[in-house]
Design a protein around this motif. Structure first.
Motif, PDB file in Angstrom:
ATOM      1  N   ASP A  41      11.059 -12.899 -46.196  1.00 55.45           N
ATOM      2  CA  ASP A  41      12.271 -13.687 -46.038  1.00 55.45           C
ATOM      3  C   ASP A  41      11.938 -15.079 -45.496  1.00 55.45           C
ATOM      4  O   ASP A  41      12.361 -16.096 -46.042  1.00 55.45           O
ATOM      5  CB  ASP A  41      13.202 -12.939 -45.071  1.00 55.45           C
ATOM      6  CG  ASP A  41      14.622 -13.446 -45.137  1.00 55.45           C
ATOM      7  OD1 ASP A  41      14.930 -14.188 -46.088  1.00 55.45           O
ATOM      8  OD2 ASP A  41      15.410 -13.116 -44.243  1.00 55.45           O
ATOM      9  N   ALA A 132      18.214  -5.441 -57.871  1.00 57.01           N
ATOM     10  CA  ALA A 132      17.601  -6.189 -56.770  1.00 57.01           C
ATOM     11  C   ALA A 132      16.165  -6.581 -57.133  1.00 57.01           C
ATOM     12  O   ALA A 132      15.720  -7.699 -56.846  1.00 57.01           O
ATOM     13  CB  ALA A 132      17.620  -5.364 -55.493  1.00 57.01           C
ATOM     14  N   THR A 159      27.761 -13.237 -54.778  1.00 60.25           N
ATOM     15  CA  THR A 159      27.320 -11.855 -55.007  1.00 60.25           C
ATOM     16  C   THR A 159      25.805 -11.794 -55.110  1.00 60.25           C
ATOM     17  O   THR A 159      25.155 -10.913 -54.538  1.00 60.25           O
ATOM     18  CB  THR A 159      27.936 -11.295 -56.313  1.00 60.25           C
ATOM     19  OG1 THR A 159      29.347 -11.437 -56.220  1.00 60.25           O
ATOM     20  CG2 THR A 159      27.568  -9.846 -56.533  1.00 60.25           C
ATOM     21  N   GLN A 162      24.145 -12.397 -51.762  1.00 62.59           N
ATOM     22  CA  GLN A 162      24.250 -11.171 -50.951  1.00 62.59           C
ATOM     23  C   GLN A 162      23.217 -10.134 -51.386  1.00 62.59           C
ATOM     24  O   GLN A 162      22.573  -9.487 -50.563  1.00 62.59           O
ATOM     25  CB  GLN A 162      25.655 -10.603 -51.144  1.00 62.59           C
ATOM     26  CG  GLN A 162      25.881  -9.296 -50.421  1.00 62.59           C
ATOM     27  CD  GLN A 162      26.739  -9.498 -49.199  1.00 62.59           C
ATOM     28  OE1 GLN A 162      27.773 -10.167 -49.270  1.00 62.59           O
ATOM     29  NE2 GLN A 162      26.315  -8.965 -48.083  1.00 62.59           N
ATOM     30  N   ARG A 163      23.061  -9.994 -52.712  1.00 65.27           N
ATOM     31  CA  ARG A 163      22.102  -9.024 -53.249  1.00 65.27           C
ATOM     32  C   ARG A 163      20.694  -9.360 -52.773  1.00 65.27           C
ATOM     33  O   ARG A 163      19.929  -8.479 -52.370  1.00 65.27           O
ATOM     34  CB  ARG A 163      22.174  -9.046 -54.782  1.00 65.27           C
ATOM     35  CG  ARG A 163      21.403  -7.938 -55.448  1.00 65.27           C
ATOM     36  CD  ARG A 163      21.509  -8.025 -56.958  1.00 65.27           C
ATOM     37  NE  ARG A 163      22.856  -7.771 -57.445  1.00 65.27           N
ATOM     38  CZ  ARG A 163      23.244  -7.972 -58.709  1.00 65.27           C
ATOM     39  NH1 ARG A 163      22.386  -8.425 -59.599  1.00 65.27           N
ATOM     40  NH2 ARG A 163      24.480  -7.713 -59.082  1.00 65.27           N
ATOM     41  N   VAL A 165      19.862 -11.190 -50.098  1.00 68.84           N
ATOM     42  CA  VAL A 165      19.772 -11.000 -48.638  1.00 68.84           C
ATOM     43  C   VAL A 165      19.537  -9.525 -48.316  1.00 68.84           C
ATOM     44  O   VAL A 165      18.664  -9.183 -47.527  1.00 68.84           O
ATOM     45  CB  VAL A 165      21.063 -11.511 -47.938  1.00 68.84           C
ATOM     46  CG1 VAL A 165      21.138 -11.009 -46.504  1.00 68.84           C
ATOM     47  CG2 VAL A 165      21.099 -13.033 -47.974  1.00 68.84           C
ATOM     48  N   ARG A 166      20.322  -8.655 -48.977  1.00 64.76           N
ATOM     49  CA  ARG A 166      20.191  -7.218 -48.722  1.00 64.76           C
ATOM     50  C   ARG A 166      18.804  -6.713 -49.087  1.00 64.76           C
ATOM     51  O   ARG A 166      18.210  -5.931 -48.364  1.00 64.76           O
ATOM     52  CB  ARG A 166      21.229  -6.441 -49.538  1.00 64.76           C
ATOM     53  CG  ARG A 166      22.483  -6.231 -48.771  1.00 64.76           C
ATOM     54  CD  ARG A 166      23.263  -5.040 -49.340  1.00 64.76           C
ATOM     55  NE  ARG A 166      24.672  -5.315 -49.207  1.00 64.76           N
ATOM     56  CZ  ARG A 166      25.537  -5.330 -50.206  1.00 64.76           C
ATOM     57  NH1 ARG A 166      25.128  -5.045 -51.429  1.00 64.76           N
ATOM     58  NH2 ARG A 166      26.796  -5.603 -50.005  1.00 64.76           N
ATOM     59  N   ALA A 167      18.315  -7.154 -50.240  1.00 65.32           N
ATOM     60  CA  ALA A 167      17.001  -6.687 -50.698  1.00 65.32           C
ATOM     61  C   ALA A 167      15.911  -7.125 -49.726  1.00 65.32           C
ATOM     62  O   ALA A 167      15.019  -6.350 -49.375  1.00 65.32           O
ATOM     63  CB  ALA A 167      16.713  -7.214 -52.095  1.00 65.32           C
ATOM     64  N   ALA A 169      16.312  -7.840 -46.581  1.00 61.81           N
ATOM     65  CA  ALA A 169      16.482  -7.096 -45.323  1.00 61.81           C
ATOM     66  C   ALA A 169      15.865  -5.708 -45.459  1.00 61.81           C
ATOM     67  O   ALA A 169      15.220  -5.220 -44.530  1.00 61.81           O
ATOM     68  CB  ALA A 169      17.962  -6.992 -44.970  1.00 61.81           C
ATOM     69  N   LYS A 170      16.028  -5.097 -46.610  1.00 63.84           N
ATOM     70  CA  LYS A 170      15.450  -3.761 -46.780  1.00 63.84           C
ATOM     71  C   LYS A 170      13.925  -3.834 -46.741  1.00 63.84           C
ATOM     72  O   LYS A 170      13.280  -3.008 -46.100  1.00 63.84           O
ATOM     73  CB  LYS A 170      15.919  -3.108 -48.078  1.00 63.84           C
ATOM     74  CG  LYS A 170      15.254  -1.749 -48.277  1.00 63.84           C
ATOM     75  CD  LYS A 170      16.021  -0.773 -49.104  1.00 63.84           C
ATOM     76  CE  LYS A 170      15.341   0.587 -49.056  1.00 63.84           C
ATOM     77  NZ  LYS A 170      15.934   1.550 -49.975  1.00 63.84           N
TER      78      LYS A 170
END
Lengths: 433, 114
Positions: A41, A132, A159, A162-163, A165-167, A169-170
Motif C-alpha cells: 500500500d 480484486a 467502487t 474501494q475495491r 483499498v480492500r484488496a 488491506a487484505k
C-alpha cells in the motif's frame, strides 16, 4: 502570443510521455518499494507521489534523460520520508535501511525483475477475489489509474477505489507474502496469474469499438502483461501459449466488428486486414511451445487460433487439424463450450449430419445440463437447444451484472459457434426439404 | 503472524469422507502442528444448542438460548495458529481433516500499530 499554444502542446506531450513511462515503470517501482518497505500500500502511494512530482517537475524542466530512474529515486526517497516520519514504522524503517544498503534498486537490474514477479504473484493471490486480482494488477503492475480501471471494467471510480483499498488491506493484514512461490506451488500459482491475464484480455475482447475504446485497450494491456511475464519466466510453454493465443486473437481485432459495431463472422472477415506480423509471432510462439512436449489448454487454443489465422480462407482452413486439436483440448479440459466448438469443426470435416448427431449425443449425455448458461430452454428442444443457448448467452452478455460478466468470458467462442450452428442448421434444413 | 482458525461445519453438507477417521486424523494434525510449534491453543466446542448468547441493550442484560447466528453453518472448534504468512496458514488449514468435509476459516489476528 505564439508561445501559449506551443507550451500547451508541450504540456500535453509531457503528460503523454509521463503516462507511458509510468505504465512501463510502475511494476518495477512498486515491486522494488514493496520489497524495501514490506508494505504494498505504502509502495503504491509513493509511486503515485513520484508520478505527481514528475508531472510538476517535467513540465518545468522537460523530460529527464532516464525518466524511469528519476521516478524510482523520487518514489524511494518518498518512502524513506514516510517511514522516518511515522511513529509506528520503526521496524519497517530498519528493514528498509538494511535492504537499501545491501541492494539498492537499480532500474534494469535482475533483482528488480524478481520484484516485479513477486508483485504479480501477490496481486494474483487466490485469497483475493478475481475482480480484486484484476484491478490490483492493472493498478500496480501495469500502472493504470483508478479512473481508467473503473472505466475499463464498467464500474464507478469510487467502487473501484474501494475495491483496491480492500484488496490492499487484505494483503497487509492477512500477510499475503511478497514472494515468488516455491517450486511445489509454482505451477498452480502461475496458472492463477495466467487466468488473470486471460480474463483481462477477454474483458477487452468482449467490447466492441467506438465508445468502448478503453475496454478494447485492455487487450493491449493484457498482451503487455503477458509479454512482461514471458520475459520474467522464460520457458513456460503455457505462458507462451497464452501470449500466442492473445496475439492471434488481437491480430483480427479490426475485422471482428463492422461499422455498426455488430460482430462479423469469421467467413466474412477481410483477411487482408488482419495483422500478419502478430499472426506470425503468435504462430511461431505456439509452435515453439508445443515442441517442448508439455501441451496445455492455452497452447492448444493458440494452435487452433493459428490454424484459423494462417488460413487463406474458410475453405483453405485445415479443419482436420483443428478437429484433432479440439479432441486433445476436450480430453484435457472437458467443457461444454469446447465441446460445442468442436462440433463446428466436426461439421466441416464429417458434414453437418454427423455434427448435429454429436450435438444430440452431447445433450443426451447431460454434459451441457449442469452448465446453466447453456441449459436448453426446454427438454425436447434438441438440437436447437445449444443453438438457442448460444443466443441466450448473447442476451446475458448484453445484460449488466454477474451473468453478463461471466458470459463475456465465453463471448468469442459462443458467437463463433452461434454463427456456425446457424449456417449448419440452415444447411440441414434445406437438405431435409 | 497469528491467525485464528474457525473450524466450520454445516448440517446440510456434512458427510463422512470415506476412509477418514476424523478423530484420529485430528489427533495427527494436533501432534504435527504442536511439534512444528504452529499451534498456540485450540479446543473443540460443545454443540451450539448448549450456547448462551449475551447482549446488553440499554443497560438491560438479555440472554438467549442458542448461538449468535442461526444458520446451518456453525463453529465446531478453534485453533490459534502462529506462522510465517498467509501461505503457510493456508498450508496448515488444508491439512486439517475437517477441511475435507467442512471448512476452515482463517482470520488474521488484529495487530495493533500495524
Amino acid at each position: 502570443m505564439t508561445d501559449s499554444p506551443a507550451a500547451d502542446s508541450d504540456k500535453g506531450d509531457i503528460e503523454r510521455a509521463l503516462t507511458t513511462v509510468f505504465r512501463e515503470e510502475s511494476g518495477r517501482i512498486v515491486g522494488a518499494l514493496t520489497r524495501l518497505c514490506g508494505d504494498l500500500d505504502l509502495a503504491e502511494e509513493c509511486a503515485q507521489d513520484a508520478f505527481a512530482s514528475a508531472l510538476e517537475n517535467w513540465r518545468a524542466e522537460g523530460l529527464p534523460p532516464r525518466p524511469g530512474a528519476w521516478l524510482m529515486v523520487v518514489a524511494r526517497n518518498r518512502a524513506f520520508d514516510r517511514l522516518r516520519r511515522g511513529t509506528t514504522e520503526r521496524t519497517k524503517l530498519e528493514h528498509f535501511l538494511m535492504l537499501s544498503e545491501n541492494s539498492g534498486p537499480q532500474p534494469g537490474g535482475g533483482e528488480i525483475d524478481d520484484d516485479q514477479l513477486r508483485l504479480v504473484f501477490t496481486c494474483c493471490h487466490l485469497a483475493l477475489a478475481t475482480e480484486a486480482q484484476i484491478a490490483l494488477t492493472l493498478r500496480t503492475v501495469l500502472g493504470l489509474t483508478t479512473a481508467e480501471i473503473a472505466h475499463a471494467l464498467l464500474t464507478s471510480e469510487p467502487t473501484m477505489a474501494q475495491r483496491l483499498v480492500r484488496a490492499k488491506a487484505k494483503i497487509k493484514h492477512s500477510l499475503i507474502p511478497f514472494e515468488v512461490p516455491d517450486h511445489a506451488r509454482f505451477s498452480g500459482r502461475l496458472a492463477a496469474v495466467l487466468h488473470v491475464v486471460y480474463l483481462l484480455f477477454n474483458e477487452g475482447y468482449g467490447a466492441a469499438g467506438g465508445a468502448l475504446y478503453l475496454r478494447a485497450e485492455l487487450c493491449g494491456e493484457a498482451i503487455r502483461l503477458a509479454r512482461l511475464l514471458a520475459g520474467l519466466v522464460p520457458d513456460e510453454p503455457e505462458l507462451s501459449g497464452l501470449l500466442a493465443l492473445l496475439l492471434l486473437q488481437h491480430a483480427r481485432r479490426t475485422t471482428r466488428v463492422d461499422a455498426q459495431g455488430a460482430l462479423v463472422p469469421l467467413a466474412n472477415q477481410d483477411r487482408s486486414r488482419w495483422d500478419h506480423a502478430l499472426i506470425d509471432e503468435g504462430a511461431h510462439l505456439v509452435e515453439t511451445a508445443l515442441r517442448q512436449g508439455h501441451a496445455g489448454p492455452y497452447q492448444l487454443q493458440a494452435a487452433i487460433a493459428a490454424c484459423h489465422a494462417t488460413a487463406g480462407s474458410m475453405a483453405d482452413t485445415d479443419w482436420r487439424e483443428i478437429l484433432g486439436l479440439y479432441d486433445v483440448l476436450l480430453a484435457m479440459t472437458p467443457s461444454p463450450v469446447i465441446a460445442l466448438n468442436r462440433t463446428v469443426a466436426l461439421a466441416e470435416v464429417d458434414g453437418p449430419k454427423v455434427a448435429l448427431a454429436r450435438l444430440d449425443a452431447l445433450e443426451a449425455s447431460g454434459q451441457l445440463a449442469g452448465y446453466h448458461l447453456l441449459r436448453p430452454p426446454c427438454r425436447n428442444a434438441s438440437p436447437i437447444g445449444p443453438w438457442r443457448a448460444g443466443g441466450r448467452i448473447l442476451c446475458a452478455r448484453a445484460a449488466p451484472g454477474r451473468h453478463g460478466r461471466r458470459a463475456r468470458i465465453f463471448d468469442t467462442e459462443i458467437v463463433r459457434v452461434d454463427r456456425r450452428l446457424r449456417s449448419v442448421l440452415a444447411l440441414t434444413q434445406t437438405q431435409g426439404d | 503472524m497469528k491467525y485464528l482458525f474457525l473450524i466450520c461445519v454445516n448440517d446440510a453438507t456434512n458427510r463422512p469422507v470415506q476412509g477418514l477417521d476424523v478423530g484420529a486424523a485430528t489427533d495427527a494434525w494436533f501432534n504435527e502442528m504442536n511439534e512444528r510449534k504452529k499451534r498456540l491453543v485450540g479446543e473443540r466446542l460443545r454443540p451450539r444448542e448448549e450456547a448462551t448468547t449475551v447482549s446488553v441493550i440499554d443497560g438491560k442484560l438479555t440472554l438467549s438460548d442458542g448461538p449468535f447466528a442461526e444458520t446451518k453453518d456453525f463453529i465446531g472448534g478453534f485453533d490459534l495458529i502462529e506462522c510465517k504468512d498467509l501461505d503457510e496458514a493456508i498450508e496448515i488449514a488444508a491439512k486439517h481433516p475437517v477441511a475435507q468435509f467442512g471448512a476452515i476459516e482463517i482470520r488474521p489476528i488484529w495487530v495493533w500499530n500495524a
